[in-house]
Design a protein around this motif. Sequence first.
Motif, PDB file in Angstrom:
ATOM      1  N   UNK A 197       0.828  -1.207   0.000  1.00  0.00           N
ATOM      2  CA  UNK A 197       0.000   0.000   0.000  1.00  0.00           C
ATOM      3  C   UNK A 197       0.865   1.262   0.000  1.00  0.00           C
ATOM      4  N   UNK A 198       1.945   1.209   0.740  1.00  0.00           N
ATOM      5  CA  UNK A 198       2.789   2.401   0.893  1.00  0.00           C
ATOM      6  C   UNK A 198       3.636   2.711  -0.332  1.00  0.00           C
ATOM      7  N   UNK A 199       3.861   1.722  -1.195  1.00  0.00           N
ATOM      8  CA  UNK A 199       4.673   1.982  -2.391  1.00  0.00           C
ATOM      9  C   UNK A 199       3.811   2.282  -3.615  1.00  0.00           C
TER      10      UNK A 199
ATOM     11  N   UNK B  15      -1.685 -12.241   3.802  1.00  0.00           N
ATOM     12  CA  UNK B  15      -2.274 -10.946   4.170  1.00  0.00           C
ATOM     13  C   UNK B  15      -1.658  -9.829   3.340  1.00  0.00           C
ATOM     14  N   UNK B  16      -0.363  -9.907   3.096  1.00  0.00           N
ATOM     15  CA  UNK B  16       0.300  -8.880   2.289  1.00  0.00           C
ATOM     16  C   UNK B  16      -0.235  -8.881   0.855  1.00  0.00           C
ATOM     17  N   UNK B  17      -0.486 -10.077   0.310  1.00  0.00           N
ATOM     18  CA  UNK B  17      -1.037 -10.170  -1.049  1.00  0.00           C
ATOM     19  C   UNK B  17      -2.454  -9.605  -1.106  1.00  0.00           C
ATOM     20  N   UNK B  18      -3.217  -9.790  -0.030  1.00  0.00           N
ATOM     21  CA  UNK B  18      -4.597  -9.316   0.001  1.00  0.00           C
ATOM     22  C   UNK B  18      -4.698  -7.813   0.274  1.00  0.00           C
ATOM     23  N   UNK B  19      -3.638  -7.211   0.833  1.00  0.00           N
ATOM     24  CA  UNK B  19      -3.685  -5.806   1.241  1.00  0.00           C
ATOM     25  C   UNK B  19      -3.961  -4.864   0.072  1.00  0.00           C
ATOM     26  N   UNK B  20      -3.463  -5.199  -1.107  1.00  0.00           N
ATOM     27  CA  UNK B  20      -3.634  -4.313  -2.265  1.00  0.00           C
ATOM     28  C   UNK B  20      -4.970  -4.558  -2.976  1.00  0.00           C
ATOM     29  N   UNK B  21      -5.843  -5.348  -2.320  1.00  0.00           N
ATOM     30  CA  UNK B  21      -7.183  -5.649  -2.837  1.00  0.00           C
ATOM     31  C   UNK B  21      -7.135  -6.198  -4.262  1.00  0.00           C
ATOM     32  N   UNK B  22      -6.463  -7.328  -4.443  1.00  0.00           N
ATOM     33  CA  UNK B  22      -6.359  -7.904  -5.788  1.00  0.00           C
ATOM     34  C   UNK B  22      -7.695  -8.446  -6.270  1.00  0.00           C
ATOM     35  N   UNK B  23      -7.857  -8.463  -7.580  1.00  0.00           N
ATOM     36  CA  UNK B  23      -9.039  -9.085  -8.181  1.00  0.00           C
ATOM     37  C   UNK B  23      -8.848 -10.589  -8.321  1.00  0.00           C
ATOM     38  N   UNK B  24      -7.571 -10.991  -8.366  1.00  0.00           N
ATOM     39  CA  UNK B  24      -7.213 -12.404  -8.525  1.00  0.00           C
ATOM     40  C   UNK B  24      -6.107 -12.729  -7.529  1.00  0.00           C
ATOM     41  N   UNK B  25      -6.187 -13.903  -6.895  1.00  0.00           N
ATOM     42  CA  UNK B  25      -5.149 -14.349  -5.968  1.00  0.00           C
ATOM     43  C   UNK B  25      -4.491 -15.602  -6.533  1.00  0.00           C
TER      44      UNK B  25
ATOM     45  N   UNK C 206      -2.736   7.113  -5.872  1.00  0.00           N
ATOM     46  CA  UNK C 206      -3.482   5.886  -5.579  1.00  0.00           C
ATOM     47  C   UNK C 206      -3.299   5.420  -4.140  1.00  0.00           C
ATOM     48  N   UNK C 207      -2.349   6.025  -3.447  1.00  0.00           N
ATOM     49  CA  UNK C 207      -1.990   5.544  -2.114  1.00  0.00           C
ATOM     50  C   UNK C 207      -3.037   5.976  -1.082  1.00  0.00           C
ATOM     51  N   UNK C 208      -3.541   5.042  -0.280  1.00  0.00           N
ATOM     52  CA  UNK C 208      -4.481   5.419   0.781  1.00  0.00           C
ATOM     53  C   UNK C 208      -3.786   6.285   1.836  1.00  0.00           C
ATOM     54  N   UNK C 209      -4.579   7.011   2.596  1.00  0.00           N
ATOM     55  CA  UNK C 209      -4.023   7.784   3.697  1.00  0.00           C
ATOM     56  C   UNK C 209      -3.514   6.835   4.777  1.00  0.00           C
TER      57      UNK C 209
END
Length: 363
Positions: free
Chosen positions: A99-101, A148-158, A106-109
Motif C-alpha cells: 500500500x505504501x509503495x 495478508x500482504x497479497x490481500x492488502x492491495x485488494x487484488x481481483x485475482x489471488x 493511488x496511495x491510501x491515507x
Amino acid sequence: MSIQVANIHKTFGSFVALDQVSLDFPTGALTALLGPSGCGKTTLLRIIAGLETADSGQVILAGEDASDTHVRQRRVGFVFQHYALFRHMTVFENVAFGLRVKPRRERPKEAEIRQRVHRLLDLVQLDPLANRFPSQLSGGQRQRVALARALAVEPKVLLLDEPFGALDAQVRKELRRWLRRLHDELHITSLFVTHDQEEALEVADQVVLMNRGRVEQVGTPNAVYEQPATPFVYGFLGAVNTFHGRIEGAHLRVGEATLAHSEDQGEVASGAQAVAFARPHELTIITDPGHDAGIAASVVRILSFGASTRVELDSLTPASDSELPIHYEVMLPRDQIQALKLVEGQRVRLVPSRIRIFQSQAA
C-alpha cells in the motif's frame, strides 16, 4: 474477476512447458493446478500473473485481453512458496508495504492503511503479532503474513504457488483448512499450484490436472477422483492398483486370471490390450482356498491405522515383462480384517468390486 487462457504455448529452449493450453477459471472459485514437477502448472500461473510471457496465446482477465498488460496493472496478488517477507520489517510493515509503495495519487491515507492492515491481520488471526519480525514467527504464521500482504492491495485475482510446500505435514493440513475458510469469506477468484493430491482435493472447488504441458482433465474434486478421464489421472490421484491384460468379452485376462467388469468398455474392443485400475478400497480379499476367481496373491504386510487397515500384497504371477512380482494394496475396515484372520505370507485371491479399463497406448 473471470480468468481465461486461450491456446497458451510456452517453450524454454527445446522444452515445451505449455502446449496450446486453454482454460476457463470460474469467477469467485478456488482452482487447483495439480500435476507432477515439470508439468507446466507454475509456468501457467506466472503467465497469468504477468511474471512470464507466453510465446503465443492470450490471457483474458474480466473479458479483456491482458496478454501485454504489465503485472502492476493486472490487479493480481501473488503468494510464493518461500514467504518472501522482508526480514527487517515487522509483520505490520510487511503487510502495509504494498500500500505504501503505490503511486501517490493511488496511495491510501496512513490512517486507512493502518485500519486495513489491522483488519487483514485479524482476518489471518495474527493481529496480536503485528509488531513481531518474521524471524519470531513459525513457518505457518509467516505464510499467513505473506497471504495478508497479497490481500492488502485488494487484488481481483489471488495466485498461490505451492503456498504450503515448505511446511511440515501437520501445519500444511491446518493451513489448507484455514485457506478454505478464508476463501469462503472473501470469494476472490483464486488459483493455487500444488503437486499434493490430497491438498487439491480437499481445498479446491475445481481441479485442473496437468501433465507434460497439457491439460489431462478439469472438474470438481469428486469428479476427477471418481471419474478419471485418462490412465494418468487415475494413477496420479491417490493410491491405485494396476492390472495389465487383454479384453476377452466381459472379462480382463491378466496372465492366467480373469477379472470381470460390468461397466461400459468404451473404445476398448474385445481382444485389445488394456490396462485396468482399482482403488485399494475396491479390492476384496478372498481367503477360501477353493476360490479360483481374481488374482492370486500373497500377504506381505498388514498395517492398522485407526478404523482402517492397509494390506500390502504381492501377486503370485510375475509381470509379463519381469520376474519381479506386482504389488497390490487393499484398504479394509479393521473389523473385517480381524474376521479374515490374515497373517503375513498367507495366500489369498483379490477380486475387484469395480475396475476402470483403458485401452493400452501400446496396443
